[in-house]
Each structure stands twice: as C-alpha cells, then as structure tokens.
Design a protein around this motif. Structure first.
Motif, PDB file in Angstrom:
ATOM      1  N   LEU A   1       0.799  -1.215   0.000  1.00  0.00           N
ATOM      2  CA  LEU A   1       0.000   0.000   0.000  1.00  0.00           C
ATOM      3  C   LEU A   1       0.838   1.275   0.000  1.00  0.00           C
ATOM      4  O   LEU A   1       0.312   2.357  -0.255  1.00  0.00           O
ATOM      5  CB  LEU A   1      -0.929   0.006   1.225  1.00  0.00           C
ATOM      6  CG  LEU A   1      -2.212  -0.817   1.090  1.00  0.00           C
ATOM      7  CD1 LEU A   1      -2.813  -1.100   2.446  1.00  0.00           C
ATOM      8  CD2 LEU A   1      -3.211  -0.104   0.199  1.00  0.00           C
ATOM      9  N   VAL A   2       2.126   1.160   0.285  1.00  0.00           N
ATOM     10  CA  VAL A   2       2.949   2.366   0.429  1.00  0.00           C
ATOM     11  C   VAL A   2       2.945   3.231  -0.827  1.00  0.00           C
ATOM     12  O   VAL A   2       2.721   4.445  -0.743  1.00  0.00           O
ATOM     13  CB  VAL A   2       4.377   1.988   0.866  1.00  0.00           C
ATOM     14  CG1 VAL A   2       5.294   3.207   0.828  1.00  0.00           C
ATOM     15  CG2 VAL A   2       4.359   1.401   2.282  1.00  0.00           C
ATOM     16  N   PRO A   3       3.200   2.702  -2.043  1.00  0.00           N
ATOM     17  CA  PRO A   3       3.115   3.570  -3.227  1.00  0.00           C
ATOM     18  C   PRO A   3       1.730   4.182  -3.416  1.00  0.00           C
ATOM     19  O   PRO A   3       1.607   5.350  -3.825  1.00  0.00           O
ATOM     20  CB  PRO A   3       3.471   2.626  -4.383  1.00  0.00           C
ATOM     21  CG  PRO A   3       4.259   1.523  -3.754  1.00  0.00           C
ATOM     22  CD  PRO A   3       3.650   1.337  -2.404  1.00  0.00           C
ATOM     23  N   LEU A   4       0.687   3.416  -3.121  1.00  0.00           N
ATOM     24  CA  LEU A   4      -0.670   3.944  -3.248  1.00  0.00           C
ATOM     25  C   LEU A   4      -0.931   5.040  -2.219  1.00  0.00           C
ATOM     26  O   LEU A   4      -1.617   6.030  -2.509  1.00  0.00           O
ATOM     27  CB  LEU A   4      -1.682   2.805  -3.091  1.00  0.00           C
ATOM     28  CG  LEU A   4      -1.636   1.730  -4.180  1.00  0.00           C
ATOM     29  CD1 LEU A   4      -2.456   0.523  -3.772  1.00  0.00           C
ATOM     30  CD2 LEU A   4      -2.118   2.285  -5.516  1.00  0.00           C
ATOM     31  N   ILE A   5      -0.390   4.872  -1.018  1.00  0.00           N
ATOM     32  CA  ILE A   5      -0.494   5.904   0.005  1.00  0.00           C
ATOM     33  C   ILE A   5       0.142   7.205  -0.481  1.00  0.00           C
ATOM     34  O   ILE A   5      -0.429   8.294  -0.339  1.00  0.00           O
ATOM     35  CB  ILE A   5       0.168   5.428   1.312  1.00  0.00           C
ATOM     36  CG1 ILE A   5      -0.713   4.387   2.008  1.00  0.00           C
ATOM     37  CG2 ILE A   5       0.460   6.597   2.250  1.00  0.00           C
ATOM     38  CD1 ILE A   5      -0.047   3.716   3.197  1.00  0.00           C
ATOM     39  N   LEU A   6       1.322   7.090  -1.074  1.00  0.00           N
ATOM     40  CA  LEU A   6       2.010   8.277  -1.576  1.00  0.00           C
ATOM     41  C   LEU A   6       1.199   8.938  -2.688  1.00  0.00           C
ATOM     42  O   LEU A   6       1.069  10.175  -2.723  1.00  0.00           O
ATOM     43  CB  LEU A   6       3.391   7.894  -2.088  1.00  0.00           C
ATOM     44  CG  LEU A   6       4.378   7.379  -1.031  1.00  0.00           C
ATOM     45  CD1 LEU A   6       5.660   6.893  -1.694  1.00  0.00           C
ATOM     46  CD2 LEU A   6       4.681   8.448   0.006  1.00  0.00           C
ATOM     47  N   LEU A   7       0.630   8.134  -3.582  1.00  0.00           N
ATOM     48  CA  LEU A   7      -0.175   8.682  -4.665  1.00  0.00           C
ATOM     49  C   LEU A   7      -1.361   9.471  -4.125  1.00  0.00           C
ATOM     50  O   LEU A   7      -1.629  10.600  -4.565  1.00  0.00           O
ATOM     51  CB  LEU A   7      -0.659   7.542  -5.570  1.00  0.00           C
ATOM     52  CG  LEU A   7      -1.573   7.941  -6.731  1.00  0.00           C
ATOM     53  CD1 LEU A   7      -0.819   8.819  -7.726  1.00  0.00           C
ATOM     54  CD2 LEU A   7      -2.142   6.697  -7.417  1.00  0.00           C
ATOM     55  N   VAL A   8      -2.053   8.898  -3.167  1.00  0.00           N
ATOM     56  CA  VAL A   8      -3.228   9.571  -2.613  1.00  0.00           C
ATOM     57  C   VAL A   8      -2.830  10.853  -1.883  1.00  0.00           C
ATOM     58  O   VAL A   8      -3.506  11.890  -2.006  1.00  0.00           O
ATOM     59  CB  VAL A   8      -3.996   8.621  -1.672  1.00  0.00           C
ATOM     60  CG1 VAL A   8      -5.080   9.374  -0.897  1.00  0.00           C
ATOM     61  CG2 VAL A   8      -4.617   7.484  -2.468  1.00  0.00           C
ATOM     62  N   THR A   9      -1.740  10.810  -1.141  1.00  0.00           N
ATOM     63  CA  THR A   9      -1.329  12.033  -0.430  1.00  0.00           C
ATOM     64  C   THR A   9      -0.928  13.125  -1.411  1.00  0.00           C
ATOM     65  O   THR A   9      -1.205  14.307  -1.181  1.00  0.00           O
ATOM     66  CB  THR A   9      -0.176  11.747   0.544  1.00  0.00           C
ATOM     67  OG1 THR A   9       0.939  11.186  -0.166  1.00  0.00           O
ATOM     68  CG2 THR A   9      -0.614  10.788   1.633  1.00  0.00           C
ATOM     69  N   TRP A  10      -0.308  12.760  -2.536  1.00  0.00           N
ATOM     70  CA  TRP A  10       0.025  13.770  -3.545  1.00  0.00           C
ATOM     71  C   TRP A  10      -1.247  14.377  -4.138  1.00  0.00           C
ATOM     72  O   TRP A  10      -1.278  15.566  -4.452  1.00  0.00           O
ATOM     73  CB  TRP A  10       0.905  13.161  -4.637  1.00  0.00           C
ATOM     74  CG  TRP A  10       2.254  12.732  -4.109  1.00  0.00           C
ATOM     75  CD1 TRP A  10       2.874  13.186  -2.974  1.00  0.00           C
ATOM     76  CD2 TRP A  10       3.132  11.756  -4.675  1.00  0.00           C
ATOM     77  NE1 TRP A  10       4.083  12.552  -2.789  1.00  0.00           N
ATOM     78  CE2 TRP A  10       4.280  11.669  -3.824  1.00  0.00           C
ATOM     79  CE3 TRP A  10       3.090  10.943  -5.796  1.00  0.00           C
ATOM     80  CZ2 TRP A  10       5.348  10.809  -4.082  1.00  0.00           C
ATOM     81  CZ3 TRP A  10       4.155  10.087  -6.062  1.00  0.00           C
ATOM     82  CH2 TRP A  10       5.268  10.026  -5.221  1.00  0.00           C
ATOM     83  N   TRP A  11      -2.275  13.560  -4.292  1.00  0.00           N
ATOM     84  CA  TRP A  11      -3.558  14.112  -4.736  1.00  0.00           C
ATOM     85  C   TRP A  11      -4.089  15.134  -3.730  1.00  0.00           C
ATOM     86  O   TRP A  11      -4.594  16.180  -4.113  1.00  0.00           O
ATOM     87  CB  TRP A  11      -4.586  12.994  -4.895  1.00  0.00           C
ATOM     88  CG  TRP A  11      -4.358  12.084  -6.059  1.00  0.00           C
ATOM     89  CD1 TRP A  11      -3.522  12.281  -7.117  1.00  0.00           C
ATOM     90  CD2 TRP A  11      -4.983  10.818  -6.276  1.00  0.00           C
ATOM     91  NE1 TRP A  11      -3.588  11.219  -7.991  1.00  0.00           N
ATOM     92  CE2 TRP A  11      -4.477  10.309  -7.504  1.00  0.00           C
ATOM     93  CE3 TRP A  11      -5.923  10.055  -5.581  1.00  0.00           C
ATOM     94  CZ2 TRP A  11      -4.887   9.083  -8.029  1.00  0.00           C
ATOM     95  CZ3 TRP A  11      -6.329   8.844  -6.094  1.00  0.00           C
ATOM     96  CH2 TRP A  11      -5.811   8.347  -7.309  1.00  0.00           C
ATOM     97  N   THR A  12      -3.981  14.809  -2.457  1.00  0.00           N
ATOM     98  CA  THR A  12      -4.550  15.703  -1.438  1.00  0.00           C
ATOM     99  C   THR A  12      -3.744  16.990  -1.290  1.00  0.00           C
ATOM    100  O   THR A  12      -4.279  17.993  -0.802  1.00  0.00           O
ATOM    101  CB  THR A  12      -4.621  15.006  -0.072  1.00  0.00           C
ATOM    102  OG1 THR A  12      -3.293  14.670   0.387  1.00  0.00           O
ATOM    103  CG2 THR A  12      -5.469  13.744  -0.141  1.00  0.00           C
ATOM    104  N   TYR A  13      -2.462  16.985  -1.676  1.00  0.00           N
ATOM    105  CA  TYR A  13      -1.661  18.204  -1.587  1.00  0.00           C
ATOM    106  C   TYR A  13      -1.934  19.165  -2.749  1.00  0.00           C
ATOM    107  O   TYR A  13      -1.572  20.336  -2.681  1.00  0.00           O
ATOM    108  CB  TYR A  13      -0.166  17.865  -1.575  1.00  0.00           C
ATOM    109  CG  TYR A  13       0.294  17.052  -0.392  1.00  0.00           C
ATOM    110  CD1 TYR A  13      -0.361  17.132   0.835  1.00  0.00           C
ATOM    111  CD2 TYR A  13       1.384  16.199  -0.496  1.00  0.00           C
ATOM    112  CE1 TYR A  13       0.053  16.374   1.919  1.00  0.00           C
ATOM    113  CE2 TYR A  13       1.812  15.441   0.584  1.00  0.00           C
ATOM    114  CZ  TYR A  13       1.138  15.527   1.788  1.00  0.00           C
ATOM    115  OH  TYR A  13       1.558  14.786   2.867  1.00  0.00           O
ATOM    116  N   SER A  14      -2.546  18.668  -3.800  1.00  0.00           N
ATOM    117  CA  SER A  14      -2.752  19.474  -4.996  1.00  0.00           C
ATOM    118  C   SER A  14      -3.802  20.561  -4.753  1.00  0.00           C
ATOM    119  O   SER A  14      -4.744  20.393  -3.971  1.00  0.00           O
ATOM    120  CB  SER A  14      -3.195  18.579  -6.155  1.00  0.00           C
ATOM    121  OG  SER A  14      -3.546  19.348  -7.276  1.00  0.00           O
ATOM    122  N   SER A  15      -3.631  21.689  -5.466  1.00  0.00           N
ATOM    123  CA  SER A  15      -4.619  22.772  -5.402  1.00  0.00           C
ATOM    124  C   SER A  15      -5.800  22.505  -6.328  1.00  0.00           C
ATOM    125  O   SER A  15      -6.783  23.256  -6.304  1.00  0.00           O
ATOM    126  CB  SER A  15      -3.965  24.105  -5.784  1.00  0.00           C
ATOM    127  OG  SER A  15      -2.962  24.460  -4.857  1.00  0.00           O
TER     128      SER A  15
END
Length: 714
Positions: A178-192
């Motif tokens: 899940l670690v790569p998927l976790i990173l992907l989702v967090t990058w989505w949440t950081y986006s404007s």
C-alpha cells in the motif's frame, strides 16, 4: 527482462487492439518476472521445498499458529478470539493483542485447508512480493512515467532488503504494497486542483484509505501524518474547501482501523486494559529507531564482499545499538536519494522553496520523525510508545526515492536510451538487493526439523484420547517473552501446528491471570505434578529439553519413577503419558490484581490510579452467583464506585476509618469477569516517606462461589 512494449508495438507493426492491452500485457510480464525471481531466490521449485516453510522459529511459528487457529475454525475475523485448542483446560484469550492485519492470516489459514499450512504460508510471502511490485507499477503508470523505467522500479520495489528481513517472521510488515498507493493519494490531497466528489479518483482514494486502515498500523500511522499535513497545507493556503478530502480520508482510515480492532478495544473497555499483554518502553524507541548509516550500508550477505565486510568492520560490529537492520535502500535507491537531495538543496539555495519536490518534504519528515532522538522518541517521552520500530519507515523512503528516480529518468532520458538504461537499472539493482539463493541443504535442514516435529506430534496424538490435554513444560508466557535457556519464544506452538484434536496448556495472553496456576504447578516435584494434573484431566506432559539446563533429565526421571511412560520423543520434545481422571475437575483460578494496583505487598495492595481492576474467574460454563468481601482504606475521604463487567454494584463515600465491603450476591459470567474499584479523588503522595502516588488500599479479599441452591462451591 525489461521491454518497452510501446516501442515493440511500433517496430513490429502490432495491431491497435494489442496496443490497447499494452498495460495488461506489461502487468502480466511483470507478475511472471516477480514470481520467477521469487521461485529462484527462495529455491521453491519442488514439492518438498513448497511444503517446507520459509521460516520455522520465533515469529514465523507464531504467525503460522495464528493462521492455524483460523484454519481450524477456532477464531473468526473481527470477533472475540478464544482459541479452544490452547490454554488447556480453558481456552486461550487472544483478545488483548491487537491484530489489525487479520486478512493475511485468514487467507493463509483458509487456503491452508486446501493446500496445507506451510505451502499456504510460502504463498503468502510470494504474494507480498508480487503485490508490492504491482502496486509500484500501477502508481508509476498512473503518473504516466515511461513504462520501462516503471517496470524496473517495480522489480526493485518487489525485492528490497526490507522484505527479506521481514519474510514470514514479520509477514504483516512484508505487506507494504500500500505504500506507493499511500504516496499517490497524499500527492492528490496536496494538490490545489480539487478532486470531483464521487469520481473514480475520489472513490479510489477512499478505497485506499480503507485498505490502509486494515493493514499494518505503521503504514496507517504515516498515512495519517501525511494527510494531516494536507490539512495544514490547505489551511495555510486558505483553500478551506480542499480540506474536506484529507479529513474524509482520515475518517475512513480511522474507521476501518477501529473496525478491525473492535474485538480488542471492546474487550479492553469491558475487562480493563491488559498492560502486560504487549509491552513497549521508551528504550526500545531508541534501539529500533532509524539510523542513517543503515540506509546506506549493506548487510554481510551482500554480493560485493569487500563493500559489505568494510561496513561490518567499521559500523555494524562497532555500534552498541543494533536495531533490525532492514533499512538498506540499495544502490539504485541511494542514487534516487542523492538526486532528490541535490535538486532540493539547489532549489533551497535559490530561495525557490515552492519548486522543491514533494518527495523531499515527505522524506525530510520521515527522517525527523524516525531517526534516533527524533519526534517519535519525543512522543514516547509523553507516553506514546506504540511505534517503537521507526526504522520500518525506511520502506516509505525507498518508495519515494524510486518513484522520484523513475519520474526524473522519464523526463530526462532520451527515447533511444530508455530501454538500455532500464535494463541496466534492473540488473544492477537486483544484483545489489537480492540475497544469496536459498540452498537445497538449508531447505532440507528445515524440512527435516518440520518432519521430526510432525512425526512427534502425530505419534503423541495417536497415543492420547480424543481431545486429550497436554501440559507443556517449561511454562512460558505468551506473547513476546525472552528465551528460557535455549528454548526460544513460541516453541510450544510447534506440535500444535500438526495436530487436530489435542489441547495444549500454552498460548493465552499473559496478564489476565488465567495461566498463573501453571507456574505454581511447574514448581512441584515430578510425582506431585502428575498427581495434580491428572485430576484436571491432562493426558500428557510435554517437555522441551531446550528449556532446561539438564535437558529435562530430573523431570523425565521423576515421572518415569512413578510409572508414567514416554510415548513420543524427537530429541527436542518428549511426551510422557499421564492417567487422566474420568471426571476431571477444573484448576482453581484465584482473583488476579490487574491494572491500577501496586505490586504484591503481602496482605494488602494500594491502588496507584483512580481506577483499579481485579479479575475474577468463573470456571463454569454457566453464570454463577458469588459472594465477595474485602476491606478498603484511604488516605482521605472519597467517593468509591464498584462495578462488575461494566455494571455498577456499589456507590458510596468512606473516610479515613476505612470500610468493609460485602458484595452479595453478584452474578459472574462464564470465564473472566472484571471488578473495577473507581474513585473521584486522584492518587497522591502519602507524605510518610513513600514516593508513590496512592489512592486507596485493599485487604482481606475473600470470595466464594455458590450453585443455584446457594451451596458453597469453594
């Protein structure tokens, strides 16, 4: 191994239909590559090898015992866990040990019904490698990186040093997919840029959050921290409408985590916390913290012997703090880390903080949190010591730097160099990261040990009556206890893995008192021990010779002298038949002082908190009536509330003269019952030279159980 399928399509003039399935074909090729590499590294290419577990000691045995409990139908997902084949003559209580990752052991156990427990355990390790590689591959393709570089990164992420250090013994940590998927989702949440509610991306983020909550808490904890930063980031940007998604994901993650632990949490609420079941302390946070040298230096088995030996002599053998030593990023990972650090430092010196990659900020936070003396230790100083092994966050750093490296290469590398460079990366990375191949001799040694235990267990089971009970010596608590002589933790599970109808005395969570009678039993002379165990219905005593300096000779000779014959012996383990009573009685379990009490002070104890627990046992299968009496003393007047299993029995005020309490009658449920004494006045230092903070004292505790006709039971 690596192919750029898009280029091949063009060169060979393949049809548009094939090009549409390029991702599917690439995923299949990746899966086959990982499986073949796994079979080669672990040397699991024969039936004998597959029937031999990858590990047969320590935590590996414990994990397989958990899977067997699911396999036998003793326990079920997300429900109270009483294991009927353990803690004889009672049932083992596993409700105090949180097991968020139940699905791993459920699949292992249920698949074990079809193919056998050991092949199933091996398959679950292979699945951990495979799922990690596919997850990395999916994220790379989702981010539109070049497929060849994504393929190489996925292969390396499937076979890092981290997973070889985990393997079957720490299989819950091996499922880091899940670690790569976790990173992907967090990058989505950081986006404007907002994610459309109920879009596929929105639902995907929620699904990943829910899945994160049902796997290892270490990964869950870092995901929640990253989401917390998303909230802070949007607050700082005054993008308040974008806070909703990270808050929703935090809620989904926490909800799924609580759901998977509802059995442990509810049991603790009813019966009080069991502070002895899983012990963590501040010192372990330092011992198992992340250390920068261990990200860089390989272990002794590295193929470049000079490199490995140099760091053994100059670091590993010299340091006093050992740790887990699974943090090595590998040559390719280190290249990605250096590239990331270089770009970030350059942007920092330019004063362009907004151009520093998010990868760098996340890596910096992980280091600040996880390093020796870091934020995790600071939190531990305030009592939060649950995440003692912060070195495990190295897998997040590896995922971050590999994804960063793949991104940069996808942007910078000329098209003609993509495939050759991807091949070089994969070859160098695998040469660096893969351990030596498991030897046939090593597999055979494990297979011989397994077969010896299987023969022992089957012979013992054939010699004992159906549902016979086996008392195991030396008495060992469960879980997480130090070795006894040469007997390692969890070794008493060895015969349990092979039998169907026997019940063993080992295996209940320590701290509740339901196994304390075993310690008293183990102090008896061999003849007296047999005379005590037989009325309880025990059919055999099993001795692990490794747990005794004399290899159990005194016990074995003493039992032999009273005509108790040996029925099975494999060198380590020996089983001696007893003569069980036709109508057995149940061992008496005394009330146990639990959380909130001082150590035993002879005829009394003091409560060291505002709430203190006493565990009372009803060994009947039906509710029983009980009379309980004790005396309370206090340092100052206070209100006291007395509860049993959450039900209030008494609520009164008493002063310095103390009071005698009679609880007559009360109903005890079958099994363990939690009696709580609570007060509204916090503990304080008595002022008589005693440095402890105390609240009230108890003495003269007495209890009697009665039948329905109120006749004394004991």
């Amino acid at each position: 191994m690596i192919t750029n399928l898009t280029l091949i399509n063009r060169k060979l003039g393949l049809t548009g239909v094939f090009r549409q399935h390029e991702k599917l074909v690439s995923g299949i090729v990746l899966s086959l590559s990982i499986i073949l590499l796994w079979l080669w590294v672990y040397n699991r290419t024969s039936l004998v090898a597959w029937q031999t577990p990858l590990g047969y000691g320590g935590d590996s045995i414990s994990g397989m015992a958990c899977a067997k409990a699911f396999m036998d139908g003793d326990i079920f997902p997300v429900w109270y866990k009483w294991v009927g084949h353990l803690n004889a003559p009672f049932s083992a209580n596993w409700n105090d040990s949180p097991l968020t990752e139940e699905f791993i052991f459920i699949i292992m156990g249920w698949l074990g019904r079809v193919v056998g427990l050991f092949p199933s355990a091996n398959f679950m390790v292979m699945l951990a490698h495979l799922s990690s590689g596919l997850s990395f591959w999916y994220v790379g393709r989702k981010l539109k990186y070049r497929s060849a570089f994504v393929f190489s990164g996925a292969i390396l992420f499937a076979f890092p040093n981290y997973i070889f250090g985990r393997n079957l013994s720490h299989i819950t940590l091996a499922y880091y997919w899940l670690v790569p998927l976790i990173l992907l989702v967090t990058w989505w949440t950081y986006s404007s840029r907002p994610i459309i509610i109920k879009s596929r991306q929105w639902w995907g983020a929620i699904a990943i959050a829910v899945l994160t909550g049902v796997f290892n808490p270490y990964y869950t904890g870092m995901f929640l921290q990253f989401l917390g930063f998303a909230v802070l980031l949007h607050l700082a940007r005054k993008q308040y409408f974008l806070i909703r998604l990270p808050l929703l994901l935090i809620g989904a993650t926490v909800a799924s985590f609580l759901f998977m632990n509802v059995d442990t949490l509810s049991y603790s609420l009813v019966h009080g916390p069991n502070l002895q079941a899983v012990v963590r302390n501040l010192a372990s946070l330092e011992l198992y913290a992340l250390k920068i040298p261990e990200l860089i230096f390989p272990l002794l088995y590295h193929r470049w012997h000079f490199w490995a030996d140099f760091w053994q002599r100059h670091y590993f053998l010299l340091t006093l703090i050992k740790g887990e030593r699974t943090a090595y990023l590998g040559i390719i990972g280190l290249l990605g880390l250096i590239w990331l650090a270089g770009i970030s430092l350059y942007r920092f010196l330019q004063g362009k903080l907004q151009l520093i990659p998010m990868h760098a900020w996340q890596t910096l936070w992980i280091l600040m949190y996880s390093l020796v003396g870091g934020i995790n230790l600071l939190l531990g100083a305030f009592g939060f010591v649950s995440f003692r092994c912060a070195n495990r966050y190295s897998i997040f750093i590896l995922a971050i730097v590999l994804l960063f490296l793949v991104r940069q290469l996808s942007r910078k590398c000329p098209v003609k160099m993509v495939v050759p460079l991807a091949v070089v990366i994969a070859v160098i990375g695998l040469w660096d990261q893969l351990p030596p191949k498991f030897s046939s001799g090593e597999i055979q040694r494990t297979a011989d040990m397994v077969q010896s235990d299987r023969n022992f267990a089957k012979k013992m089971e054939s010699q004992l009556p159906q549902n016979g009970m086996v008392f195991q010596l030396p008495v060992m608590a469960f879980p997480e206890v130090p070795p006894i002589c040469q007997m390692a933790d969890y070794e008493h599970f060895r015969p349990y893995l092979f039998t169907q109808h026997l019940h063993y005395s080992y295996g209940t969570n320590k701290g509740r008192g339901d196994a304390d009678w075993q310690n008293e039993m183990s102090k008896l002379a061999p003849a007296d021990m047999a005379a005590k165990l037989e009325p309880y219905g025990f059919s055999a005593i099993m001795i692990n010779r490794k747990g005794y300096e004399d290899k159990g000779a005194r016990l074995i000779n003493g039992l032999s002298s009273v005509n108790r014959p040996v029925i099975a012996d494999n060198g380590d383990l020996i089983a001696i038949r007893l003569k069980p009573a036709v109508l057995p009685i149940i061992p008496e379990l005394k009330p146990v002082y639990g959380a909130g009490w001082s150590v035993d002070e002879g005829d009394h104890r003091w409560a060291v908190s505002s709430s203190a627990e006493i565990t009372i046992f009803n060994q009947s299968e039906k509710p029983m009536q009980a009379n309980i009496g004790f005396s309370l003393s206090t340092l100052k007047p206070r209100n006291v509330k007395i509860k049993i299993n959450g039900k209030i029995l008494e609520n009164f005020l008493f002063d310095l003269s103390g009071t005698a309490v009679q609880l007559t009658p009360i109903t005890l449920s079958p099994g363990q019952n939690s009696l709580f004494i609570e007060t509204d006045v916090p503990p304080e230092i008595p002022g008589n030279g005693d440095s402890r903070k105390l609240s009230f004292g108890i003495s003269n505790l007495a209890m009697s159980l009665t039948t329905g006709e109120n006749s004394p039971l004991k």
